[in-house]
Design a protein around this motif. Structure first.
Motif, mmCIF file in Angstrom:
data_model
loop_
_atom_site.group_PDB
_atom_site.id
_atom_site.type_symbol
_atom_site.label_atom_id
_atom_site.label_comp_id
_atom_site.label_asym_id
_atom_site.label_seq_id
_atom_site.Cartn_x
_atom_site.Cartn_y
_atom_site.Cartn_z
ATOM 1 N N ARG A 291 -0.207 60.704 -22.872
ATOM 2 C CA ARG A 291 -0.248 59.255 -23.065
ATOM 3 C C ARG A 291 1.123 58.594 -22.983
ATOM 4 O O ARG A 291 1.299 57.474 -23.460
ATOM 5 N N GLN A 292 2.089 59.278 -22.389
ATOM 6 C CA GLN A 292 3.346 58.599 -22.093
ATOM 7 C C GLN A 292 3.123 57.577 -20.978
ATOM 8 O O GLN A 292 3.862 56.614 -20.850
ATOM 9 N N ILE A 293 2.114 57.837 -20.158
ATOM 10 C CA ILE A 293 1.668 56.898 -19.137
ATOM 11 C C ILE A 293 0.348 56.306 -19.603
ATOM 12 O O ILE A 293 -0.590 57.036 -19.924
ATOM 13 N N GLN A 294 0.285 54.986 -19.648
ATOM 14 C CA GLN A 294 -0.916 54.315 -20.127
ATOM 15 C C GLN A 294 -1.822 53.879 -18.977
ATOM 16 O O GLN A 294 -3.031 53.745 -19.143
ATOM 17 N N MET A 295 -1.214 53.680 -17.799
ATOM 18 C CA MET A 295 -1.973 53.204 -16.641
ATOM 19 C C MET A 295 -1.590 54.066 -15.431
ATOM 20 O O MET A 295 -0.473 53.962 -14.911
ATOM 21 N N LEU A 296 -2.506 54.904 -14.988
ATOM 22 C CA LEU A 296 -2.276 55.788 -13.852
ATOM 23 C C LEU A 296 -2.914 55.160 -12.611
ATOM 24 O O LEU A 296 -4.130 54.994 -12.552
ATOM 25 N N VAL A 297 -2.089 54.794 -11.640
ATOM 26 C CA VAL A 297 -2.579 54.166 -10.410
ATOM 27 C C VAL A 297 -2.751 55.265 -9.372
ATOM 28 O O VAL A 297 -1.789 55.960 -9.032
ATOM 29 N N ALA A 298 -3.972 55.442 -8.849
ATOM 30 C CA ALA A 298 -4.259 56.618 -8.029
ATOM 31 C C ALA A 298 -5.151 56.295 -6.836
ATOM 32 O O ALA A 298 -5.926 55.336 -6.856
ATOM 33 N N THR A 299 -5.018 57.121 -5.812
ATOM 34 C CA THR A 299 -5.979 57.108 -4.711
ATOM 35 C C THR A 299 -7.155 57.987 -5.103
ATOM 36 O O THR A 299 -7.058 58.810 -6.018
ATOM 37 N N ASP A 300 -8.265 57.855 -4.401
ATOM 38 C CA ASP A 300 -9.450 58.653 -4.717
ATOM 39 C C ASP A 300 -9.185 60.143 -4.553
ATOM 40 O O ASP A 300 -9.593 60.953 -5.389
ATOM 41 N N VAL A 301 -8.507 60.519 -3.462
ATOM 42 C CA VAL A 301 -8.248 61.936 -3.208
ATOM 43 C C VAL A 301 -7.356 62.516 -4.286
ATOM 44 O O VAL A 301 -7.627 63.591 -4.825
ATOM 45 N N ALA A 302 -6.281 61.815 -4.639
ATOM 46 C CA ALA A 302 -5.338 62.332 -5.631
ATOM 47 C C ALA A 302 -5.961 62.436 -7.016
ATOM 48 O O ALA A 302 -5.598 63.314 -7.809
ATOM 49 N N ALA A 303 -6.914 61.564 -7.330
ATOM 50 C CA ALA A 303 -7.511 61.538 -8.675
ATOM 51 C C ALA A 303 -8.575 62.600 -8.873
ATOM 52 O O ALA A 303 -8.997 62.851 -9.997
ATOM 53 N N ARG A 304 -9.026 63.240 -7.794
ATOM 54 C CA ARG A 304 -10.066 64.256 -7.934
ATOM 55 C C ARG A 304 -9.535 65.438 -8.712
ATOM 56 O O ARG A 304 -8.478 65.961 -8.434
ATOM 57 N N GLY A 305 -10.288 65.841 -9.693
ATOM 58 C CA GLY A 305 -9.847 66.950 -10.523
ATOM 59 C C GLY A 305 -9.173 66.509 -11.806
ATOM 60 O O GLY A 305 -8.851 67.338 -12.644
ATOM 61 N N ILE A 306 -8.933 65.204 -11.987
ATOM 62 C CA ILE A 306 -8.374 64.725 -13.251
ATOM 63 C C ILE A 306 -9.387 64.994 -14.358
ATOM 64 O O ILE A 306 -10.525 64.575 -14.289
ATOM 65 N N ASP A 307 -8.951 65.716 -15.364
ATOM 66 C CA ASP A 307 -9.862 66.052 -16.457
ATOM 67 C C ASP A 307 -9.235 65.602 -17.774
ATOM 68 O O ASP A 307 -8.605 66.374 -18.478
ATOM 69 N N VAL A 308 -9.368 64.338 -18.080
ATOM 70 C CA VAL A 308 -8.853 63.764 -19.319
ATOM 71 C C VAL A 308 -10.010 63.040 -19.989
ATOM 72 O O VAL A 308 -10.587 62.120 -19.417
ATOM 73 N N ASP A 309 -10.352 63.470 -21.197
ATOM 74 C CA ASP A 309 -11.583 62.997 -21.828
ATOM 75 C C ASP A 309 -11.490 61.618 -22.463
ATOM 76 O O ASP A 309 -12.496 60.990 -22.717
ATOM 77 N N ASP A 310 -10.286 61.143 -22.756
ATOM 78 C CA ASP A 310 -10.157 59.929 -23.565
ATOM 79 C C ASP A 310 -9.847 58.671 -22.773
ATOM 80 O O ASP A 310 -9.385 57.674 -23.335
ATOM 81 N N ILE A 311 -10.058 58.694 -21.456
ATOM 82 C CA ILE A 311 -9.784 57.513 -20.639
ATOM 83 C C ILE A 311 -10.723 56.384 -21.068
ATOM 84 O O ILE A 311 -11.943 56.546 -21.077
ATOM 85 N N THR A 312 -10.137 55.241 -21.431
ATOM 86 C CA THR A 312 -10.955 54.131 -21.943
ATOM 87 C C THR A 312 -11.499 53.246 -20.832
ATOM 88 O O THR A 312 -12.589 52.693 -20.957
ATOM 89 N N HIS A 313 -10.705 53.089 -19.762
ATOM 90 C CA HIS A 313 -11.093 52.181 -18.682
ATOM 91 C C HIS A 313 -10.814 52.798 -17.321
ATOM 92 O O HIS A 313 -9.810 53.492 -17.135
ATOM 93 N N VAL A 314 -11.687 52.524 -16.389
ATOM 94 C CA VAL A 314 -11.414 52.735 -14.964
ATOM 95 C C VAL A 314 -11.377 51.343 -14.344
ATOM 96 O O VAL A 314 -12.304 50.551 -14.534
ATOM 97 N N ILE A 315 -10.287 51.037 -13.634
ATOM 98 C CA ILE A 315 -10.169 49.719 -12.995
ATOM 99 C C ILE A 315 -10.146 49.912 -11.486
ATOM 100 O O ILE A 315 -9.270 50.586 -10.944
ATOM 101 N N ASN A 316 -11.123 49.362 -10.821
ATOM 102 C CA ASN A 316 -11.187 49.406 -9.365
ATOM 103 C C ASN A 316 -10.393 48.226 -8.830
ATOM 104 O O ASN A 316 -10.922 47.124 -8.668
ATOM 105 N N TYR A 317 -9.100 48.442 -8.588
ATOM 106 C CA TYR A 317 -8.259 47.384 -8.043
ATOM 107 C C TYR A 317 -8.772 46.982 -6.666
ATOM 108 O O TYR A 317 -8.719 45.816 -6.275
ATOM 109 N N GLN A 318 -9.272 47.978 -5.937
ATOM 110 C CA GLN A 318 -9.962 47.763 -4.668
ATOM 111 C C GLN A 318 -11.192 48.661 -4.656
ATOM 112 O O GLN A 318 -11.137 49.795 -5.136
#
Length: 585
Positions: A291-318
């Motif tokens: 949680r040193q990073i509060q907002m992770l900006v990612a592409t779909d390919v790069a985000a695959r495999g992210i396994d973090v249980d406490d994510i509060t929001h997903v924001i579809n910027y696009q």
């Protein structure tokens, strides 16, 4: 079955489950584990990300393989390095009481010779990414000819990433009598084709409905003008002070740009995309998990495999290119029984995509307004008060209290509170003081309300192979006006509309003055009328009916006959422009 004892698992596995603190099996585990333990069968399991699929196939594999043999008996394919390592780690925890169990991860970005060495020591289970697995098979570093079980985890993701040929090549090296277990969040036709080609009468289980979104996720969308997209993102973040989120962009360039702007504006943000080295990715993910990073900006390919249980929001910027991809995005929140929110920032021309997504995920979106500056200030002020209330007193400051009290003795309680809150609150107040409200562009279809914007008609549409995105890419490439200059692209069957700043009206008309696409004349006109979609020119064109079409064909054919060999093909230029832009992305 309300507990793991009823699923038929071995005492060693139950002890490991107890150590891990698992209480009750998830729905996919309740359905899959008994089937896989009791039968030698192929299986297709459809369930959302974060519903416990790793345990659903991991427990049965560990229980069914022979740990006394060093021969490779099971292969698990996953789309990304992160997911590969996650599965490996979880299987090692599940099999902690199986002393001879050896699970080896095979993935790119690490020493291939070291991975070969680990396998030769005896690996009953190999967890691999398709690219590295294919490479090692080609070098004859791995033998999977005698495997009994093959798991395709996140199958839709692997196919969406272009691994179809790699998967088919890998499976061709395996035992034809093996059992294949396919786990996927969605069931697109590519996944169905894999099941049909490599599986024999598979049992199918579905948690919820096919392609359905998680029950723990609330879906919201915010309609704004394209130029307000980034400011809308900031306001959504400010309105949720405890936000811990993944923000999705379509391209690596946009991902980096948004992350940099957030960092410049004082947010704890970082980018995650394919241009980062493996070491950089690891550092970013470590910072995000802690949680040193509060907002992770990612592409779909790069985000695959992210396994973090406490994510509060997903924001579809696009919104994603493929509607099904939204299911995976939203699945990053609302995991492990917790609730989450998936937000979508769209322009009016994208509203039809919301309806498409609703049909696929079988969930309804709630349309919301971007918070006003006043609302954000109130939220931040109350959040600060709550933080102060819940802060544990540090008694190391006791020795300084007399000096502090002496310094502040002239202030009463109300004045002290105001000063205390002003220290942190003034920044937000000054930023949003007098800030204009971000208006939704969905209140009216009146395109003439866009100050300084011109609405154009173009006689190509979906029948010509265009989506709103591919048409926008074409227009941007041909007009060369900048990334955000073309907006409000609305694609119909045989025609479309788009907006450009009115100062560029003459340029647009000039570029398309004598323009051909795939051998046909392209006509661009300024729309007349408020909605664009109901302009007089388009209605007159419809009334002209067949005569207009015949006139168009005659004119177009004449132009093609008059074209000489020295004249370069406009089609080639279009494709070249699009390809150049794709390479940049």
């Amino acid at each position: 079955m309300n507990n793991f004892e009823q699923l038929g698992l071995s005492p060693k596995l139950l002890n490991a489950i107890l150590d891990l603190g698992f209480e009750n099996p998830s729905e996919v585990q309740q359905q899959a584990i008994p089937i896989l333990l009791e039968n030698e069968t192929d299986l297709v399991a459809l369930a959302q990300t974060g519903t416990g699929k790793t345990a659903a196939f991991g427990f049965p594999i560990i229980q069914k393989i022979d740990t006394e043999s060093k021969q490779t008996q099971a292969l698990i394919l996953s789309p990304t390095r992160e997911l590969c390592l996650q599965i490996t780690n979880e299987l090692q925890l599940y099999g902690k009481y199986e002393k001879s169990l050896n699970v080896v991860a095979v993935y790119g970005g690490a020493s291939i010779t070291e991975q070969e060495r680990q396998i030769k020591r005896g690996a009953q289970i190999i967890v691999a990414t398709p690219g590295r697995m294919k490479d090692m098979l080609g070098r004859k570093m791995i033998n999977i000819s005698e495997i009994k079980y093959c798991v395709l985890d996140e199958a839709d993701e692997m196919l969406n990433m272009g691994f179809y040929e790699d998967i088919t090549d890998i499976l061709s090296h395996s035992n034809k009598n093996k059992k294949t277990w396919l786990f996927s969040a969605t069931m697109p036709k590519e996944v169905a084709s894999i099941a049909k080609e490599f599986m024999k009468k598979p049992i199918e289980i579905t948690v919820g409905s096919k392609n359905e979104g998680s029950k723990n996720v609330v879906h919201e969308y915010y309609t704004v003008n394209g130029r307000d997209r980034y400011n809308a993102l900031k306001r959504l973040a400010d309105a949720h002070p405890d936000i811990f989120s993944v923000i999705f962009c379509r391209t690596k360039r946009d991902t980096q740009k948004v992350a940099e702007k957030l960092i410049e504006d004082g947010y704890n943000a970082s980018a995650l995309h394919g241009d980062l080295s493996q070491n950089q990715r690891d550092l970013v993910m470590k910072s995000f998990r802690t949680r040193q990073i509060q907002m992770l900006v990612a592409t779909d390919v790069a985000a695959r495999g992210i396994d973090v249980d406490d994510i509060t929001h997903v924001i579809n910027y696009q919104l994603p290119d493929e509607v099904e991809t939204y299911t995976h995005r939203s699945g990053r929140t609302g995991r492990a029984g917790k609730h989450g929110i998936s937000m979508v920032i769209i322009t009016k021309s994208e509203q039809r995509k919301i309806k498409q997504i609703e049909k696929i995920i079988n969930k309804s979106f709630t349309q919301k307004e971007i918070p006003s500056g006043e609302e954000i200030c109130q939220v931040q002020l109350l959040h600060l008060a709550k933080s102060i209330k819940n802060t544990e007193v540090n008694h190391d400051i006791d020795q300084y209290l007399p000096q502090i009290e002496n310094m502040l003795e002239d202030f009463d309680k109300e004045e002290l509170i105001k000063k205390l809150f002003s220290v942190e609150f003034t920044r937000f107040h000054n930023y949003y003081k007098g800030a204009n409200k971000i208006e939704s562009s969905s209140h009216s279809g009146d395109y003439s309300d866009d100050s300084g914007s011109t609405r154009f008609f173009i006689n190509v549409g979906s029948k010509d192979g265009f989506s709103w995105m591919s048409l926008k890419d074409l227009l941007k490439a041909e007009l060369d006006l900048g990334r955000d200059a073309v907006n409000k692209v609305d694609v119909k069957a045989s025609f479309s509309f788009f907006n450009v700043d009115e100062s560029q009206t003459d340029k647009v008309l000039k570029v398309f003055e004598d323009y051909e696409y795939q051998g046909r004349q392209v006509n661009v006109e300024v729309t007349k009328g408020k909605t664009g979609g109901g302009s007089r020119k388009r209605r007159d064109r419809k009334k002209g009916g067949r005569k207009s079409n015949e006139s168009f064909k005659t004119k177009s054919n004449a132009k093609r006959r008059d074209s000489n060999k020295g004249k370069s093909s406009r089609k080639a230029n279009i494709k070249s422009s699009i390809n150049r832009r794709k390479k940049k992305k």
